[in-house]
Design a protein around this motif. Structure first.
Motif, PDB file in Angstrom:
ATOM      1  N   ALA A   1       8.548   5.918   4.604  1.00  8.99           N
ATOM      2  CA  ALA A   1       7.652   6.147   5.014  1.00  8.99           C
ATOM      3  C   ALA A   1       7.311   7.675   5.174  1.00  8.99           C
TER       4      ALA A   1
ATOM      5  N   GLU B   1       8.259  10.029   3.227  1.00  2.42           N
ATOM      6  CA  GLU B   1       7.850  10.534   1.961  1.00  2.42           C
ATOM      7  C   GLU B   1       6.659  10.480   1.369  1.00  2.42           C
ATOM      8  N   LEU B   2       6.033   9.265   1.962  1.00  2.00           N
ATOM      9  CA  LEU B   2       4.708   8.486   1.457  1.00  2.00           C
ATOM     10  C   LEU B   2       3.480   9.176   2.360  1.00  2.00           C
ATOM     11  N   ASP B   3       3.863  10.008   3.339  1.00  6.98           N
ATOM     12  CA  ASP B   3       2.806  10.649   4.302  1.00  6.98           C
ATOM     13  C   ASP B   3       2.048  11.374   3.764  1.00  6.98           C
TER      14      ASP B   3
ATOM     15  N   ALA C   1       1.104  11.197   0.325  1.00  2.15           N
ATOM     16  CA  ALA C   1       0.648  10.633  -0.667  1.00  2.15           C
ATOM     17  C   ALA C   1      -0.838  10.215  -0.523  1.00  2.15           C
ATOM     18  N   THR C   2      -1.566  10.631  -1.616  1.00  5.44           N
ATOM     19  CA  THR C   2      -3.015  10.373  -1.642  1.00  5.44           C
ATOM     20  C   THR C   2      -3.364   8.921  -2.216  1.00  5.44           C
ATOM     21  N   PHE C   3      -2.383   8.423  -3.460  1.00  9.49           N
ATOM     22  CA  PHE C   3      -2.655   7.404  -4.044  1.00  9.49           C
ATOM     23  C   PHE C   3      -1.806   6.236  -3.510  1.00  9.49           C
ATOM     24  N   ARG C   4      -2.285   4.969  -3.097  1.00  9.50           N
ATOM     25  CA  ARG C   4      -1.812   3.806  -2.537  1.00  9.50           C
ATOM     26  C   ARG C   4      -1.807   2.742  -3.515  1.00  9.50           C
ATOM     27  N   PRO C   5      -1.053   2.354  -4.300  1.00  7.27           N
ATOM     28  CA  PRO C   5      -1.342   1.263  -5.160  1.00  7.27           C
ATOM     29  C   PRO C   5      -1.217  -0.083  -4.363  1.00  7.27           C
ATOM     30  N   SER C   6      -1.927  -1.137  -4.756  1.00  3.03           N
ATOM     31  CA  SER C   6      -1.415  -2.354  -4.172  1.00  3.03           C
ATOM     32  C   SER C   6      -1.648  -3.390  -5.125  1.00  3.03           C
TER      33      SER C   6
END
Length: 163
Positions: free
Chosen positions: A17, A19-21, A23-28
């Protein structure tokens, strides 16, 4: 045991979590994609096509690994022979008759496992028999011991036959 595993998972989730703070790209992945992927995996696991594909893929990966190994071994070689059409034909014939591939390995591994299981059953029967006879110690006899014992019996037979 269980607590330690839970603490590890919690620590990993916290690091992920963190490390992802930024991040601008959030794949789903949408539910339809999940269902299609699951159905494809099931078809591949249960169909003959899937098994054939898996065998072909395994052989392809093995061939790539062999090729990479051969290239690495020949990287420092100063001699590079020319291979003509006749040499290629001879090599193809030799390779065609040689046992190779994953299927050969599986056959050999299966034979070894069967022989090993037979040996285990024989050893267990010998232990039961010795136990019933009142023996308290049973020696472990491997293949090398059997060869040495056979040689000794042969020697004793030769020595006894000369008298």
């Amino acid at each position: 045991g269980v607590e330690r595993g839970e603490r590890r998972r919690a620590a990993w989730a916290e690091r992920a979590a963190h490390e992802l703070d930024g991040a601008t790209f959030r794949p789903s992945i949408d539910p339809l994609s999940c269902e299609l992927a699951r159905a494809q995996r099931e078809r591949m696991e249960t169909s003959e096509d899937g098994a054939a594909w898996a065998r072909a893929r395994a052989e392809e990966l093995l061939a790539n690994a062999r090729r990479a190994r051969d290239e690495a071994e020949l990287g420092g070689a100063t001699f590079h022979p020319e291979i003509d059409v006749r040499s290629r034909q001879l090599a193809a014939g030799a390779f065609a008759s040689a046992p190779t591939g994953a299927s050969d390995f599986l056959v050999r591994a299966s034979r070894w496992a069967e022989a090993r299981e037979q040996w285990r059953q024989e050893a267990a029967a010998a232990r039961r028999e010795a136990s019933a006879a009142g023996a308290t110690w049973i020696p472990e006899i491997d293949g090398r011991s059997r060869v040495l014992a056979a040689r000794r019996v042969e020697r004793e037979g030769e020595e006894g036959g000369g008298d």
